[in-house]
Design a protein around this motif. Structure first.
Motif, PDB file in Angstrom:
ATOM      1  N   ASP A  79       0.826  -1.212   0.000  1.00 28.77           N
ATOM      2  CA  ASP A  79       0.000   0.000   0.000  1.00 28.77           C
ATOM      3  C   ASP A  79       0.860   1.262   0.000  1.00 28.77           C
ATOM      4  N   ILE A  80       1.948   1.247   0.775  1.00 29.98           N
ATOM      5  CA  ILE A  80       2.861   2.390   0.775  1.00 29.98           C
ATOM      6  C   ILE A  80       3.459   2.573  -0.620  1.00 29.98           C
ATOM      7  N   GLU A  81       3.813   1.461  -1.252  1.00 29.54           N
ATOM      8  CA  GLU A  81       4.361   1.524  -2.603  1.00 29.54           C
ATOM      9  C   GLU A  81       3.354   2.106  -3.598  1.00 29.54           C
ATOM     10  N   LYS A  82       2.107   1.683  -3.496  1.00 30.51           N
ATOM     11  CA  LYS A  82       1.082   2.191  -4.409  1.00 30.51           C
ATOM     12  C   LYS A  82       0.929   3.704  -4.284  1.00 30.51           C
ATOM     13  N   MET A  83       1.099   4.198  -3.058  1.00 27.66           N
ATOM     14  CA  MET A  83       0.925   5.631  -2.835  1.00 27.66           C
ATOM     15  C   MET A  83       2.126   6.452  -3.291  1.00 27.66           C
ATOM     16  N   ASN A  84       3.297   5.825  -3.435  1.00 23.97           N
ATOM     17  CA  ASN A  84       4.496   6.635  -3.602  1.00 23.97           C
ATOM     18  C   ASN A  84       5.356   6.323  -4.822  1.00 23.97           C
ATOM     19  N   ARG A  85       5.550   5.062  -5.161  1.00 22.99           N
ATOM     20  CA  ARG A  85       6.578   4.738  -6.155  1.00 22.99           C
ATOM     21  C   ARG A  85       6.400   5.528  -7.451  1.00 22.99           C
ATOM     22  N   HIS A  86       5.183   5.639  -7.932  1.00 19.32           N
ATOM     23  CA  HIS A  86       4.939   6.349  -9.191  1.00 19.32           C
ATOM     24  C   HIS A  86       4.166   7.650  -8.969  1.00 19.32           C
ATOM     25  N   ASN A  87       4.172   8.110  -7.731  1.00 22.71           N
ATOM     26  CA  ASN A  87       3.495   9.367  -7.404  1.00 22.71           C
ATOM     27  C   ASN A  87       4.319  10.538  -7.961  1.00 22.71           C
ATOM     28  N   LYS A  88       3.709  11.338  -8.811  1.00 22.20           N
ATOM     29  CA  LYS A  88       4.441  12.400  -9.505  1.00 22.20           C
ATOM     30  C   LYS A  88       5.025  13.418  -8.524  1.00 22.20           C
ATOM     31  N   ILE A  89       4.231  13.802  -7.529  1.00 24.91           N
ATOM     32  CA  ILE A  89       4.710  14.800  -6.565  1.00 24.91           C
ATOM     33  C   ILE A  89       5.870  14.230  -5.758  1.00 24.91           C
ATOM     34  N   PHE A  90       5.724  12.982  -5.307  1.00 20.75           N
ATOM     35  CA  PHE A  90       6.782  12.349  -4.518  1.00 20.75           C
ATOM     36  C   PHE A  90       8.071  12.253  -5.327  1.00 20.75           C
ATOM     37  N   LYS A  91       7.964  11.884  -6.585  1.00 22.53           N
ATOM     38  CA  LYS A  91       9.166  11.741  -7.418  1.00 22.53           C
ATOM     39  C   LYS A  91       9.816  13.103  -7.677  1.00 22.53           C
ATOM     40  N   MET A  92       9.002  14.130  -7.827  1.00 17.91           N
ATOM     41  CA  MET A  92       9.565  15.470  -8.010  1.00 17.91           C
ATOM     42  C   MET A  92      10.315  15.932  -6.763  1.00 17.91           C
ATOM     43  N   ARG A  93       9.839  15.506  -5.596  1.00 17.90           N
ATOM     44  CA  ARG A  93      10.481  15.903  -4.340  1.00 17.90           C
ATOM     45  C   ARG A  93      11.726  15.079  -4.030  1.00 17.90           C
ATOM     46  N   THR A  94      11.923  13.957  -4.706  1.00 20.95           N
ATOM     47  CA  THR A  94      12.985  13.031  -4.295  1.00 20.95           C
ATOM     48  C   THR A  94      14.012  12.715  -5.378  1.00 20.95           C
ATOM     49  N   GLU A  95      13.602  12.668  -6.642  1.00 23.09           N
ATOM     50  CA  GLU A  95      14.545  12.277  -7.697  1.00 23.09           C
ATOM     51  C   GLU A  95      15.585  13.361  -7.921  1.00 23.09           C
ATOM     52  N   GLY A  96      16.857  12.964  -7.842  1.00 23.45           N
ATOM     53  CA  GLY A  96      17.951  13.893  -8.051  1.00 23.45           C
ATOM     54  C   GLY A  96      18.289  14.759  -6.852  1.00 23.45           C
ATOM     55  N   ILE A  97      17.559  14.588  -5.754  1.00 26.37           N
ATOM     56  CA  ILE A  97      17.771  15.420  -4.568  1.00 26.37           C
ATOM     57  C   ILE A  97      18.899  14.830  -3.712  1.00 26.37           C
ATOM     58  N   THR A  98      19.895  15.651  -3.428  1.00 30.18           N
ATOM     59  CA  THR A  98      21.078  15.285  -2.632  1.00 30.18           C
ATOM     60  C   THR A  98      21.679  13.961  -3.100  1.00 30.18           C
TER      61      THR A  98
END
Length: 762
Positions: A556-575
């Motif tokens: 369920d956590i994966e469904k909410m986050n892995r392909h979540n556009k906002i989550f990926k924008m906040r995390t991909e390439g960060i630090t």
């Protein structure tokens, strides 16, 4: 009866009288607004009360406020040390009257069992307390009970809103010296052992003697550990070659520390380096004697970035001067602290009160940026240590240009509880409760790592059943740790639903731990030589039920986050961190694996039959926040695989070693025959007595390699116990990681590091 008469009668029947004060107090007690001043283990148990498992909302206290001007209840959750004291006092003073204080746990109430040089012996030295919650840490039920007790006090409070409570003028006299007993230097037998030279023939030893024939002061192998002592004049040259020469290839500096031998040796101190070669899978301990009249040595920061904070800590604790270090100042104790606490002649409980919190070097550096940018004043932001984004005890000062961070400094020490000094003043098995309070998110693993170091010193192997119990509960602890890390990281980014999903299985894991030992968070279940008692009869069945339920929460956590556009924008390439930089900083665990380096102690240096279990080591590609999330998610699934195999192959037999010099006799024997009774008395009174020796033992904990460097002088207490926490080497890179990014990126990044203050600051 007319309608008017009916309405008049109804009004008279519904009328009631009360005093204004009673009405106000009823409203106050029914809508408390707590400020959770969390620092340690107690803060984690308070978090549990907010979850659906306990639901503090039922008691009118769910609206937590991290602003003192909006709060009326200050809930002090955990240890307050002298460095944190001024912060606590400042927040209390900013709260408006009427205000109340709840002291949660033994540490906040009286210092707990930390009779130590940096720990306040009760918060009522500086602020008044209305309700004390006993326990270390108290259970969530005890927190709810304290809220009810405070509501009863508020209900009966007769003072006016602007009146100070009389308790505010009756504070406890500070206990400046909490020393129980002092320490002594080593026996001559230990010095002779450490100075002994052996003819060691391993590959590293042979290459070392070949390349540095005139620089070997002593060389020794004990319990599989190679230890080499070299003169101070040659140390920098040798360290540089050990990293760059492919024959050694010690690219990773695991730790730098020091040891004090007082006057029992010509050179009072040893500076100790622990190194790891990932390519050759070799380890090395290099020691450099340093005299008392000139306690200095050249820095290794220009060789390994990992040496930065470790050298600062050795300076803080021992007074060792590292020449050429770019920022050699105290790191764990506060700036006004007098003395060097890990010296053997420093009283273990002698405190120096802290009067104020000082600015970090970034403030001075920022003035230069301001001049070059044409600004009259640089914009400095202070975040923490009491800020939810800093997780309670970390401090970040940044120079910003708008929302962009142009420079930063971090400060730690706000939860320094003197673990290493306390270990030297207690018997070996008395150290176990202290280890629980390092990484209190997965306390079981700390106890296992520490017990392994003492067992290695003895040269014994614990029973198979005890090994498998340690594996099963450690992997469950890893799952709980990762779930809380992911949940809180996502809360920091505004995705609070994940917090509820992560805490539910975490509570069920804690229920399993509690069934084994009677405790939830800080379990103290491990014993030197095994575990305290056998697992309950329904342990396997309960474990298998968890194996069935946990994957659903993870999915369920994966469904909410892995392909979540906002989550990926906040995390991909960060630090993002490269593999080379991660190794140079001394990263281990999920942080290193997210950078693409597959180092895992369970695979590279297996014990407890880990080489018999089928599991994979997940790695990332870019080392950013997103990869750290993915690695931890997959590690949860791999831990489930390990647990399933361990349950299927769980052997029968004892859970404690049979050696009566190490483990206590069974209670039945103590109550029925004089031999067991005497054995029990002697072990409790005199403790276990490991042989004289020196070992480094390590374990793949939730955040990476958790190591213990132990020196035994043959007595019942460790002569030196050093904890190499994974968090320490990760967090020192944080100020460099966030430069050039945005403030919001720094918040997302910190949660992904999973820094646990107890392990970070010891």
């Amino acid at each position: 009866m007319s309608v008017a008469e009916v309405e008049t009668k109804r009004e008279h029947e519904s009328f009631f009288t009360t005093t204004y004060a009673s009405l106000v107090n009823w409203a106050r007690k029914s809508s408390l607004w707590p400020y959770p001043f969390g620092t340690a283990c107690c803060a984690i148990e308070f978090m549990a009360t907010v979850s659906s498992h306990y639901d503090i909302a039922r008691f009118g206290s769910e609206v937590v406020r991290f602003s003192p001007k909006q709060s009326d209840v200050l809930m002090v959750l955990g240890t307050i040390n002298d460095k944190m004291g001024p912060v606590l006092k400042q927040i209390y003073d900013q709260m408006a009257e009427p205000k109340w204080v709840i002291s949660m746990g033994a540490c906040a109430t009286c210092g707990g069992f930390y009779r130590a040089y940096h720990v306040m012996q009760g918060i009522d030295e500086i602020i008044p307390v209305d309700v004390y919650i006993p326990g270390c840490p108290p259970t969530p039920e005890a927190v709810l009970d304290a809220v009810i007790k405070l509501q009863q006090q508020v209900q009966s409070d007769s003072r006016l809103s602007y009146e100070r409570h009389p308790r505010q003028t009756r504070l406890k006299t500070p206990e400046i010296d909490a020393t129980v007993h002092n320490l002594a230097g080593p026996p001559r037998a230990l010095v002779r052992f450490l100075d002994e030279t052996q003819d060691v023939q391993g590959p590293v030893a042979r290459a070392f003697k070949q390349k540095f024939p005139n620089d070997v002061v002593s060389m020794r192998e004990f319990r599989g550990d190679l230890s080499i002592t070299v003169p101070r004049e040659s140390a920098k040259r040798i360290l540089r070659l050990l990293k760059s020469d492919p024959e050694f290839d010690f690219k990773m500096l695991l730790d730098v520390t020091a040891v004090d031998y007082l006057s029992e040796r010509g050179a009072r101190y040893d500076v100790v380096y622990h190194m790891l070669s990932l390519s050759n899978k070799h380890r090395l301990r290099l020691k450099v004697p340093v005299p008392d009249d000139d306690p200095s040595i050249e820095t290794a920061v220009d060789i390994w970035k990992a040496a930065d904070w470790a050298e600062r800590e050795a300076y803080d604790m021992f007074g060792i001067q590292f020449k050429g270090h770019p920022d050699l100042r105290r790191i764990l104790t506060h700036a006004q602290f007098v003395g060097h606490a890990l010296r053997k002649d420093f009283p273990p409980g002698l405190r120096t009160p802290c009067k104020e919190t000082e600015d970090l070097p970034v403030v001075e550096r920022a003035k230069k940026y301001a001049e070059s940018m044409g600004l009259a004043h640089p914009q400095i932001l202070n975040v923490g240590p009491q800020h939810p984004a800093m997780h309670g005890t970390f401090r970040l000062q940044v120079a910003v240009d708008g929302e962009k961070i142009i420079d930063a400094d971090t400060e730690i020490g706000y939860l320094h509880r003197c673990f290493e000094k306390m270990s030297e003043t207690h018997m070996y098995w008395q150290v176990i409760p202290y280890t629980d309070r390092l990484n209190y998110m997965s306390a079981m693993m700390n106890g296992v790592a520490y017990a392994m170091s003492v067992e290695k010193m003895f040269g014994v192997e614990i029973p198979k059943r005890a090994q498998y119990i340690r594996v099963i509960l450690s992997e469950f602890s890893r799952i709980a740790d990762h779930l809380v890390c992911i949940g809180t990281n996502l809360v920091d980014m505004g995705a609070i639903t994940n917090f509820w999903y992560g805490f539910r299985p975490r509570e069920e894991i804690y229920d399993l731990l509690e069934s084994c030992c009677g405790s939830r968070l800080t379990v103290s279940y491990v014993r030197i030589g095994g575990v305290a008692d056998d697992i309950p009869a329904d342990f396997v069945a309960r474990s298998r039920r968890l194996l069935e339920t946990i994957p659903k929460y993870v999915d369920d956590i994966e469904k909410m986050n892995r392909h979540n556009k906002i989550f990926k924008m906040r995390t991909e390439g960060i630090t993002a961190v490269s593999a080379e930089d991660a190794i140079d900083w001394g990263f281990t665990g999920p942080m290193l694996r997210a950078c693409g380096v597959p180092y895992d102690v369970r695979k590279w240096f297996p014990n407890y039959d880990y080489d018999q279990f089928e599991f994979d080591v997940p790695i990332g590609e870019r080392g950013d926040v997103y990869d750290r999330y993915l690695v931890r998610i997959e590690e949860i699934r791999q831990s489930l695989r390990i647990i399933r195999q361990a349950l299927e192959n769980l052997p029968e037999g004892p859970v404690q070693i049979e050696d009566r010099h190490i483990s206590l006799p069974p209670k039945k024997g103590v109550y029925s025959n004089i031999e067991d009774l005497m054995n029990h008395f002697e072990l409790i009174q005199d403790g276990i007595l490991p042989p004289i020796g020196e070992v480094y033992s390590y374990w793949e904990a939730a955040n990476g390699e958790l190591g213990f460097y132990l020196i035994s002088d043959g007595s019942k207490r460790p002569f030196r116990l050093r904890c190499r926490g994974a968090c320490f080497y990760v967090f020192q890179a944080f100020s460099q990681m966030v430069k050039g990014g945005y403030l919001s990126d720094a918040v997302a990044a910190l949660g992904s590091l999973n820094i646990v203050a107890g392990e970070l600051e010891k």
